[in-house]
Write an enzyme that holds these catalytic residues in place. Structure first.
Site, PDB file in Angstrom:
ATOM      1  N   MET A   1       0.863  -1.185   0.000  1.00 22.04           N
ATOM      2  CA  MET A   1       0.000   0.000   0.000  1.00 22.04           C
ATOM      3  C   MET A   1       0.892   1.224   0.000  1.00 22.04           C
ATOM      4  O   MET A   1       1.866   1.280   0.740  1.00 22.04           O
ATOM      5  CB  MET A   1      -0.894   0.021   1.248  1.00 22.04           C
ATOM      6  CG  MET A   1      -2.059  -0.945   1.182  1.00 22.04           C
ATOM      7  SD  MET A   1      -2.615  -1.407   2.824  1.00 22.04           S
ATOM      8  CE  MET A   1      -1.406  -2.628   3.244  1.00 22.04           C
ATOM      9  N   SER A   2       0.585   2.186  -0.838  1.00 20.02           N
ATOM     10  CA  SER A   2       1.462   3.347  -0.975  1.00 20.02           C
ATOM     11  C   SER A   2       1.178   4.430   0.053  1.00 20.02           C
ATOM     12  O   SER A   2       1.972   5.349   0.215  1.00 20.02           O
ATOM     13  CB  SER A   2       1.347   3.943  -2.390  1.00 20.02           C
ATOM     14  OG  SER A   2       0.013   4.300  -2.659  1.00 20.02           O
ATOM     15  N   THR A   3       0.062   4.356   0.768  1.00 21.15           N
ATOM     16  CA  THR A   3      -0.268   5.382   1.766  1.00 21.15           C
ATOM     17  C   THR A   3      -0.786   4.743   3.032  1.00 21.15           C
ATOM     18  O   THR A   3      -1.351   3.651   3.018  1.00 21.15           O
ATOM     19  CB  THR A   3      -1.338   6.373   1.253  1.00 21.15           C
ATOM     20  OG1 THR A   3      -2.576   5.664   1.090  1.00 21.15           O
ATOM     21  CG2 THR A   3      -0.933   6.985  -0.074  1.00 21.15           C
TER      22      THR A   3
END
Length: 595
Positions: free
Chosen positions: A11-13
């Site tokens: 997950m990037s955030t």
């Protein structure tokens, strides 16, 4: 045995983590493993949280890269499964790079599963349709990220333009501020602002971060972050954070690293300390870094840590505590002598030495610290301005070093060159102002030669500084120690007077092949004179003046004589040498012009 399966989540955030993205990916991995008879062990779960795949950060620095390294090393067996939600979890890079990664995984004997469509990709079964499908998905993922990157970049540039006009870019702000209800300005949190101001005041006064943290924790002051109290590392971040003077420095991520973008924006945050106070704290902090930091005892026990040196061997004078009793007390002693390395081991009782130093080294201007009047306030203001200028010069030098580092890291040359030119001009201007202020300080010192009006006044000031430990006393003594580090270039202590140095010279002469009997006899006669064993200390100041003090043995607040050398006129080109008698009478010894 069941084949082993590895679940890869990315997950990037952190927002995705707070939502259901992680839970969804986990549940899909468990369901697939159960349905196909795979062993999904807890320790086989790979996670890259808050890491983007657009530029391959998960492959370079994340869990995916570690997994592929383990595959290459043979730690992960061939025939194992890698479960991912979709191809875009593996990579969002350009199609050729992404497809090379895909082929590398399956060709190494790992079975790759995309959970969103339950497709299985292996080296033996992957056909043309599978290849085309993977290419289409990867291309779409890259274009989505590219479009998002452009949009986000444009949005942030727009926000930065507004930030320059005073509009907040985001709700994120320093811990002593908050975004107001209409989200148009930051407002201060009064109780936290007072804490930050006190931290800067303490640092400028010479109090180290260990002591500041200890005092905040002892007073029960709640830390801004976490529940484990105040830490030196967090205080260091506050002290170097230019947000306290209202500045905001935008950053961008390049290869996963935050680097400054463009100039800082002044006035973006409400300023809570003055620039002068900010740079005073920087200067004081840098002085502690050079001269030594750490615990100083409950009452700042030794004012001369890493300042005082042995006059005979020039090693550091150690602070020695011999406990209570008739032979107890605290002393200054040569560090080499203390360790049995050949120097003279005679001690000087610390309380007596400190009293003599504080009483007779008038350049310290003790009264301006302990008591306040108009003249001392002017002197204090001038010293604060000098300290702030030193701190600002150090700050600019540090920024220059960071700018050079940015160029080495591949930053845009035109921007870096412009930044460096600005910093060089600013550094030059600051040094000119520093020279002017130093000249002003010398003039002030020449005009205001008044010291203590009586021996009783000396006694009172020294008595105040040698009382039992308290917070106020600690602050006063820390200020004195800080001022010493700024003023004093050298402090040599000679508990046995000049005799040991003379005896060393005699020993060297005796080893010479050329006969020097007459000289040796004369020096031996001089060495036996009682005056040569009178203890003394010599202070060399940064502005090139020197003071040598011979205190009385029976009373540390009296002296037998002093020798003072200083620049007196013609812009410091004439040096005078004066002998000061115990009566206070001053006898000129020599006056000469120096280049």
């Amino acid at each position: 045995m069941k084949p082993r399966a590895y679940s890869y989540l990315r997950m990037s955030t952190d927002i995705q983590l707070q939502g259901h993205s992680r839970q969804r990916q986990l549940e899909a991995s468990k369901a697939y493993a159960e349905e196909h008879g795979l062993e999904l062990a807890d320790d086989a779960q790979l996670e890259d949280i808050g890491i983007s795949a657009f530029k391959g950060a998960n492959l370079k620095n994340g869990a995916l890269g570690q997994f592929l390294a383990a595959v290459k090393a043979g730690t992960v067996e061939r025939g194992s499964y890698l479960l991912v939600e979709s191809f875009d979890r593996l990579s969002r890079e350009e199609i050729l790079t992404a497809h090379t990664l895909f082929l590398g995984i399956v060709q190494s004997g790992i079975n790759l599963v995309t959970l969103i469509d339950k497709r299985l990709y292996t080296a033996k079964t992957t056909g043309l349709v599978d290849m085309i499908t993977s290419l289409v998905i990867m291309e779409r993922a890259h274009e989505e990220s590219k479009t998002k990157s452009v949009r986000v970049g444009a949005a942030w540039k727009s926000k930065r333009v507004k930030a320059a006009e005073g509009l907040p870019m985001t709700a994120r702000c320093p811990a002593w501020l908050r975004l107001n209800s209409d989200r148009r300005v930051y407002e201060i949190i009064p109780e936290r602002v007072e804490i930050v101001r006190q931290i800067f005041a303490d640092s400028a006064a010479g109090i180290g971060m260990y002591s500041i943290a200890a005092r905040l924790n002892k007073a029960g002051v709640s830390a801004f972050v976490g529940k484990n109290g105040w830490h030196q590392s967090y205080l260091a971040k506050i002290l170097k954070n230019r947000a306290v003077i209202g500045e905001f420095q935008p950053h961008v991520k390049v290869d996963g690293k935050r680097i400054p973008e463009g100039d800082s924006i002044p006035g973006y945050f409400p300023a809570i300390v003055s620039e002068e106070a900010f740079f005073q704290a920087q200067h004081s902090k840098s002085q502690r870094r050079v001269s030594g930091s750490g615990r100083k005892g409950p009452g700042y026990t030794n004012l001369f840590t890493n300042v005082a040196r042995c006059a005979y061997c020039h090693s550091t004078m150690a602070f020695e505590n011999k406990g209570v009793g008739t032979r107890g007390g605290t002393y200054l002693v040569c560090g080499d002598a203390q360790r049995g390395r050949g120097c003279e081991a005679t001690r000087w009782r610390y309380q007596d030495f400190e009293a003599s130093f504080l009483a007779f080294v008038q350049e310290l201007d003790l009264e301006s610290i302990v008591n306040a009047n108009d003249d001392t306030e002017k002197r204090k203001k001038l010293e604060d301005e000098l300290s702030a200028l030193h701190g600002e010069i150090s700050s600019v030098t540090e920024l220059m070093e960071k700018t050079y580092a940015l160029l080495s890291a591949g930053g845009p040359p035109e921007f870096v060159a412009g930044k460096l030119n600005d910093l060089i001009e600013r550094q030059s201007s600051l040094r000119e102002r520093l020279s002017e202020k130093e000249a002003e300080q010398r003039d002030f010192a020449a005009r205001d030669s008044r010291f203590y009006v009586s021996r009783e006044e000396i006694k009172e000031l020294v008595k105040k500084l040698q009382m039992p430990a308290s917070d106020e006393l600690y602050r006063l003594r820390a200020q004195i120690a800080s001022r010493l580090k700024v003023l004093v270039e050298t402090l040599l202590i000679a508990p046995l007077g000049a005799r040991p140095a003379m005896q060393k010279s005699i020993a060297k002469l005796q080893q010479m092949t050329v006969s020097a009997d007459d000289v040796i006899a004369h020096m031996q006669q001089m060495a036996e004179h009682p005056d040569q064993s009178r203890r003394y200390f010599a202070v060399g100041f940064r502005e090139a003046t020197v003071r040598i003090v011979f205190p009385s043995y029976g009373d540390p607040l009296r002296f037998e004589q002093q020798v003072v050398a200083g620049q007196t006129a013609n812009e410091g080109k004439v040096k005078s040498f004066d002998l000061v008698h115990s009566s206070g009478q001053r006898t000129p010894l020599l006056s000469q012009e120096v280049d």
